[in-house]
Scaffold this active site. Sequence first.
Site, PDB file in Angstrom:
ATOM      1  N   LYS A  73       0.833  -1.209   0.000  1.00 44.64           N
ATOM      2  CA  LYS A  73       0.000   0.000   0.000  1.00 44.64           C
ATOM      3  C   LYS A  73       0.870   1.262   0.000  1.00 44.64           C
ATOM      4  CE  LYS A  73      -2.304  -1.325   3.665  1.00 44.64           C
ATOM      5  NZ  LYS A  73      -1.604  -2.623   3.833  1.00 44.64           N
ATOM      6  N   THR A  74       1.891   1.273   0.861  1.00 45.22           N
ATOM      7  CA  THR A  74       2.779   2.442   0.903  1.00 45.22           C
ATOM      8  C   THR A  74       3.499   2.581  -0.432  1.00 45.22           C
ATOM      9  OG1 THR A  74       3.110   1.967   3.232  1.00 45.22           O
ATOM     10  CG2 THR A  74       4.628   3.540   2.239  1.00 45.22           C
ATOM     11  N   ASP A 118      -1.513   6.571   6.253  1.00 36.70           N
ATOM     12  CA  ASP A 118      -1.515   5.146   6.581  1.00 36.70           C
ATOM     13  C   ASP A 118      -2.417   4.924   7.802  1.00 36.70           C
ATOM     14  OD1 ASP A 118      -0.808   2.538   6.302  1.00 36.70           O
ATOM     15  OD2 ASP A 118       1.223   2.736   7.080  1.00 36.70           O
ATOM     16  N   ARG A 226       6.493  -8.248   1.822  1.00 30.81           N
ATOM     17  CA  ARG A 226       7.409  -7.816   2.895  1.00 30.81           C
ATOM     18  C   ARG A 226       8.077  -9.025   3.541  1.00 30.81           C
ATOM     19  NH1 ARG A 226       4.592  -4.167   6.272  1.00 30.81           N
ATOM     20  NH2 ARG A 226       5.615  -2.482   5.138  1.00 30.81           N
TER      21      ARG A 226
HETATM   22  P1  ADP Z   1       2.173  -1.895   3.147  1.00 33.30           P
HETATM   23  O1  ADP Z   1       2.204  -0.395   3.047  1.00 33.30           O
HETATM   24  O2  ADP Z   1       0.959  -2.496   2.504  1.00 33.30           O
HETATM   25  O3  ADP Z   1       2.394  -2.406   4.546  1.00 33.30           O
HETATM   26  P2  ADP Z   1       4.639  -1.729   1.646  1.00 33.30           P
HETATM   27  O4  ADP Z   1       4.212  -0.896   0.499  1.00 33.30           O
HETATM   28  O5  ADP Z   1       5.435  -1.036   2.721  1.00 33.30           O
HETATM   29  O6  ADP Z   1       3.390  -2.481   2.289  1.00 33.30           O
HETATM   30  O7  ADP Z   1       5.469  -2.967   1.043  1.00 33.30           O
HETATM   31  C1  ADP Z   1       6.367  -3.717   1.831  1.00 33.30           C
HETATM   32  C2  ADP Z   1       7.574  -4.119   1.014  1.00 33.30           C
HETATM   33  O8  ADP Z   1       7.171  -5.116   0.106  1.00 33.30           O
HETATM   34  C3  ADP Z   1       8.166  -2.969   0.204  1.00 33.30           C
HETATM   35  O9  ADP Z   1       9.471  -2.722   0.600  1.00 33.30           O
HETATM   36  C4  ADP Z   1       8.247  -3.434  -1.213  1.00 33.30           C
HETATM   37  O10 ADP Z   1       9.594  -3.553  -1.574  1.00 33.30           O
HETATM   38  C5  ADP Z   1       7.661  -4.829  -1.199  1.00 33.30           C
HETATM   39  N1  ADP Z   1       6.537  -4.901  -2.139  1.00 33.30           N
HETATM   40  C6  ADP Z   1       5.239  -4.738  -1.845  1.00 33.30           C
HETATM   41  N2  ADP Z   1       4.481  -4.925  -2.938  1.00 33.30           N
HETATM   42  C7  ADP Z   1       5.322  -5.216  -3.938  1.00 33.30           C
HETATM   43  C8  ADP Z   1       5.127  -5.528  -5.328  1.00 33.30           C
HETATM   44  N3  ADP Z   1       3.917  -5.585  -5.860  1.00 33.30           N
HETATM   45  N4  ADP Z   1       6.212  -5.759  -6.069  1.00 33.30           N
HETATM   46  C9  ADP Z   1       7.442  -5.735  -5.521  1.00 33.30           C
HETATM   47  N5  ADP Z   1       7.689  -5.462  -4.233  1.00 33.30           N
HETATM   48  C10 ADP Z   1       6.640  -5.207  -3.433  1.00 33.30           C
END
Ligand code: ADP
Length: 366
Positions: A73-74, A118, A226
């Site tokens: 999401k981030t 977030d 992650r």
């Molecule tokens: P959330 O905000 O949903 O908790 P993040 O956006 O922080 O998740 O993602 C966590 C990690 O996973 C990031 O560092 C990213 O590198 C990896 N990641 C997430 N989604 C993908 C994707 N679709 N392709 C490649 N890497 C991803």
Amino acid sequence: MSPYDSDPADRLVTSSADGEDQAVEAALRPKLLEEFIGQERVREQLSLVLQAARKRGASPDHVLLSGPPGLGKTTLSMIIAAELNAPIRITSGPAIQHAGDLAAILSSLTEGEVLFLDEIHRMSRPAEEMLYMAMEDFRVDVIVGKGPGATAIPLELPPFTLVGATTRAGLLPPPLRDRFGFTGHMEFYAPAELERVVHRSAALLDVEIDPIGAAEIAGRSRGTPRIANRLLRRVRDYAQVRHDGVVTKEIAAQALRVYEVDERGLDRLDRAVLTALLKLFGGGPVGLSTLAVAVGEEAETVEEVAEPFLVREGLLARTPRGRIATAAAWQHMGLTPPIQPGAGRGPLPAQQELFGQGAAARPGAE
Ligand code: ADP
């Protein structure tokens, strides 16, 4: 508190980010929509929203991204800003306790800026109400003074795009949910997609990995990029310290055995819960507090940290009479279900709820 919020970050398979993750993640995040792996539906829908906004030369509608932690999401919020060539401001619901905190952020936004909020479901009520007006009319009323003498001073805001993220879309009040023009529901990733994530991250981290090594890590990553990235880093450590640094299937399996993450992504706590349920209570039903005492953990930890994944994997079920292990749990733990005295051929009554009244097979009998 959501199950995800309480997942302790010191677990290797936690989906929330620990300190090390935060440092490394910046380097591993895809920067553009076309680099973002999986989530085809959200990606396509979002791509249309962004292209249309670019064509109109205006800010796109506000975007809500929902789904468990660690799914991107981030990352997507940063991609939205990058695709729009706009700056991004990042904050979170728990950081905004007073409406004034939000007013300060909103009033300092520049035109077209993306505001990433977030855990938007954890914002305070007054801040939430201020956000309604800001989203709809790009205006906030700043209240000056207290009591009968308090006055509302309207403040115009530049057009901005809010990207809200939540692990629990159901907790958002409808008036807030309705103000988002687009909602993307993020799903857990398929093993093949996680393999691509592992390969991509391995290349960025300069780790040599073979395809079955990547598949081995992907299969243990609980559908979560992650976790895949974190397991890759631990496997890389093992490969570099004990071997020549190349990650193969065997090296990945050996490393993850050391870190107690099994082939299905279960860690020590998950396995302790299943072992107690199977060995001490014959597969259940057993009450949560009894199960928690048996594994030496708080009931809350068992319920919020271990159970969601076990339930999702179809290894454990919650029934009104207590926790029950499924046939898959017996099989996964390599155990044979006991034959009930006098029953022999049928499931226990509570197990019938799970396997259907006419279930001829005992759990694990397949
Ligand atoms: P959330 O905000 O949903 O908790 P993040 O956006 O922080 O998740 O993602 C966590 C990690 O996973 C990031 O560092 C990213 O590198 C990896 N990641 C997430 N989604 C993908 C994707 N679709 N392709 C490649 N890497 C991803």
